[in-house]
Design an enzyme around this catalytic site. Sequence first.
Site, PDB file in Angstrom:
ATOM      1  NE  ARG A   6      42.425 -66.963 -83.862  1.00 57.22           N
ATOM      2  CZ  ARG A   6      43.215 -65.818 -83.993  1.00 57.22           C
ATOM      3  NH1 ARG A   6      42.766 -65.049 -84.923  1.00 57.22           N
ATOM      4  NH2 ARG A   6      44.236 -65.670 -83.110  1.00 57.22           N
ATOM      5  CG  HIS A  14      40.321 -65.018 -80.552  1.00 62.11           C
ATOM      6  ND1 HIS A  14      40.851 -65.809 -80.267  1.00 62.11           N
ATOM      7  CD2 HIS A  14      40.327 -64.400 -78.701  1.00 62.11           C
ATOM      8  CE1 HIS A  14      40.256 -66.607 -78.943  1.00 62.11           C
ATOM      9  NE2 HIS A  14      40.187 -66.389 -78.150  1.00 62.11           N
ATOM     10  CE1 TYR A  33      46.761 -62.307 -83.737  1.00 63.91           C
ATOM     11  CE2 TYR A  33      45.815 -60.208 -82.563  1.00 63.91           C
ATOM     12  CZ  TYR A  33      45.769 -62.096 -82.962  1.00 63.91           C
ATOM     13  OH  TYR A  33      44.567 -62.160 -82.636  1.00 63.91           O
TER      14      TYR A  33
HETATM   15  C1  LIG Z   1      41.749 -71.406 -68.373  1.00 57.66           C
HETATM   16  C2  LIG Z   1      41.315 -69.863 -69.493  1.00 57.66           C
HETATM   17  N1  LIG Z   1      42.326 -69.274 -70.119  1.00 57.66           N
HETATM   18  C3  LIG Z   1      42.109 -67.926 -70.178  1.00 57.66           C
HETATM   19  C4  LIG Z   1      41.139 -67.872 -70.913  1.00 57.66           C
HETATM   20  C5  LIG Z   1      40.884 -66.501 -72.139  1.00 57.66           C
HETATM   21  N2  LIG Z   1      41.474 -67.344 -74.206  1.00 57.66           N
HETATM   22  C6  LIG Z   1      39.922 -67.327 -74.714  1.00 57.66           C
HETATM   23  S1  LIG Z   1      40.448 -68.178 -75.674  1.00 57.66           S
HETATM   24  C7  LIG Z   1      42.607 -67.585 -75.593  1.00 57.66           C
HETATM   25  C8  LIG Z   1      43.188 -68.187 -77.044  1.00 57.66           C
HETATM   26  C9  LIG Z   1      42.828 -69.731 -76.773  1.00 57.66           C
HETATM   27  O1  LIG Z   1      43.555 -69.997 -77.964  1.00 57.66           O
HETATM   28  P1  LIG Z   1      43.661 -71.675 -77.885  1.00 57.66           P
HETATM   29  O2  LIG Z   1      43.582 -72.905 -77.717  1.00 57.66           O
HETATM   30  O3  LIG Z   1      44.529 -72.060 -80.068  1.00 57.66           O
HETATM   31  O4  LIG Z   1      42.012 -71.890 -79.117  1.00 57.66           O
HETATM   32  P2  LIG Z   1      41.707 -70.978 -80.320  1.00 57.66           P
HETATM   33  O5  LIG Z   1      40.694 -69.517 -79.824  1.00 57.66           O
HETATM   34  O6  LIG Z   1      43.312 -70.576 -80.966  1.00 57.66           O
HETATM   35  O7  LIG Z   1      40.593 -71.422 -80.904  1.00 57.66           O
HETATM   36  C10 LIG Z   1      42.368 -67.341 -74.340  1.00 57.66           C
HETATM   37  C11 LIG Z   1      43.617 -66.815 -74.111  1.00 57.66           C
HETATM   38  C12 LIG Z   1      40.450 -68.646 -71.593  1.00 57.66           C
HETATM   39  N3  LIG Z   1      38.795 -68.757 -71.625  1.00 57.66           N
HETATM   40  N4  LIG Z   1      40.145 -70.085 -69.867  1.00 57.66           N
END
Ligand SMILES: Cc1ncc(C[n+]2csc(CCOP(=O)(O)OP(=O)(O)O)c2C)c(N)n1
Lengths: 337, 373
Positions: B272, B276, B285
């Site tokens: 990425r 985020h 970070y």
């Molecule tokens: C169940 C849940 N916990 C926490 C969140 C908050 N949150 C949104 S995105 C994220 C990180 C997700 O990372 P990843 O699965 O690697 O996907 P990326 O965003 O990198 O595409 C978090 C912790 C959420 N949306 N859903």
Amino acid sequence: MARKSSGSPRFDDTHTVVEAVNLALARALDDDPQVVVFGEDVGVNGGVFRATLDLQTRFGPTRVLDTPLAEALIAGMAVGMAAQGLRPVAEIQFAGFAYACIDQMLNHAARLRYRTRGRLSCPMVLRTICGGGIHAPEHHSESPEAMFAHIPGLRVVVPSTPARAYGLLLAAIRDPDPVVFLEPTRIYRLFRQAVKDDGTSLPLDTCFVEREGDDLTLVSWGAALVEVRAAAEALAQQGIESTVIDVATLKPLDMATIVDSVGHTGRCLIVHEAPLSGGVGAEIAAQIGEHALLHLLAPVTRVTGHDTPMPLARLEHAYLPSAMRIEQAAHALLRFE
Amino acid sequence: MPNSRLPPFDESPPRPEAPRSVYRAHGYIGQSGRVVRPLPAFAADAEALIALYRWILLCRHFDTRAVALQRTGQLGTYAAATGQEAVPVGVAHAMIDADVLIPTYREAIAQVMRGARFDDILRYWGGDERGADYAATPARHDFPPAVPIASQVPHAAGVAFALKHGHRNGAAVCFIGDGGTSKGDFHEGINLAGAWQLPLVVVIVNNQWAISVPRRAQTAAETLAHKALAAGIQGVQVDGNDVVAVREVLDHALRAARTSHAPCVIEALTYRLCDHTTADDASRYRSDAELREARKHDPVARLRTHLQHQGLLDASAERALEADCEATITHAVDAYLATPSRSTASIFEHLYAELPAELVRQQARLAETDHGP
Ligand SMILES: Cc1ncc(C[n+]2csc(CCOP(=O)(O)OP(=O)(O)O)c2C)c(N)n1
């Protein structure tokens, strides 16, 4: 392989609640090829309470399926299935384990139609047993209705008789929206009743008025109605006539029937097994306050479980609303000046 | 009789032996844009390659504009896919109409390739549920983006079941991030797909970060594709910045899913390059050095260089393509900004098939008390 079939539906027209559930499931599977029944042990074993008895034999392993032991998955896959046009009926073995499904029910099932402006919908049923009084282990006697009833977009249904279990479950399966269907374990085999297995469903938007009397309104649902009916009978012996309302569908609530009755009797006692605070009884009381305040002759009162976990077997009796507690509360209501 | 327990479908072919290792897919276009292995048949067609490039470029342009809209208060929080475009583009390109897409919040481009419109995507992130009401198929039958992490994997398993149950020639294609693979829902979903041999392909977009938590802090698993092995299904790793490789791996996985109901987990390695979401500041970070290194793998640059080397994209063709992307996105932004607002009463619509009496009452009360924003 020889299979135990104790507790299978009797071939007369009276049935227990669990038999009525089985009849409704069979009827739905028969009527609609899109209906699929699944959960833990529902197939070969016919469910730990035999609610799905013989269904896999009759309808085959593509329509009645044993899933892996994974509650969030069971609810979540139902969402995917429903959005694809199936009519999933998922069983969660005990209500205490249905909390793992709340994420799926709240964040997905209940709002799929809403968040896609009607493009997709989620006609699924999440069935589970609920309530205490059967001396079960921890986490097997919960009454989670308020948690589900708080969720916009769901229906929450609790039957209290075999005939209602049959008609309401059929309605739930045919409903175009997600339904949480809570079957009180304590009344699964408590009594029999004539159930006409003719595929007729019961409405999910009205309470059932079981008994009519002028002195007070008793509002309840599920297994607690057993004690409510007994208390109403005892009160009648003393010349006190009560209206007994089985709410049956807790979400959305049919407040019109309740308000109408309280407008007439002026006294309302709400009885439920779930903990007192934040329960569906509180919602009903609030709405009575809003819509029937000037008809009230006494404060709306609740007889409920306590704000404690359901105790283990030896003290269950101290938790469950008893006919005696209901009767005493009714007398207090009538004495109120 | 005991056979009726697994798998659930009588007509299922015997279950294949569970894979014992993760399959590492070949790359085709290397980091420098050079072909490192003869391209698969579909990519021998120059037009197909240009089409893929156009989607990737559209995604980059769209994300840039969406972030700009957010910065100027015209869009809510938005999650861009900058740096990882080749994954959703390669995946969606391999899908057929009968497949069903179950995306997260970061695969807008895949939704658009399936028939959603860029202005739909903007409406959704702009705070209007109508943005998830795609008019055209196959997007119309796809799932809207799932925001609760990993919760979409069980849906995908259910979709895959429905496809198999209905003898429909399609597969469920589910996206998830690297962080998402730590959640139970992911494991529950792929476990079922293995046990029941469902036509499910789960694409892990391993962009190395779950907000601020790096991949290595997420799990000690050797690769994320290894997580498939415990479910008894094939795990595949692919260079997620090589769109040809992604397209090729997906094509194989989807054919296997459609024809023999073999599920698969594909880990696409990417990065990425953006924050985020627009609410994030990635410099808190991760280091500039890491970012500089990652930029060398940019999928847009890689494909562009390749096309240039092959003589498929000269300067004027490139200018034309850029202008075309800009125009497409500008058109979508205009349509989004011109969207008429909906009535406040409509917040009650589509909640239930038929509005219950209590909600009719609440709707009426809102009408009396709503004084606008
Ligand atoms: C169940 C849940 N916990 C926490 C969140 C908050 N949150 C949104 S995105 C994220 C990180 C997700 O990372 P990843 O699965 O690697 O996907 P990326 O965003 O990198 O595409 C978090 C912790 C959420 N949306 N859903």
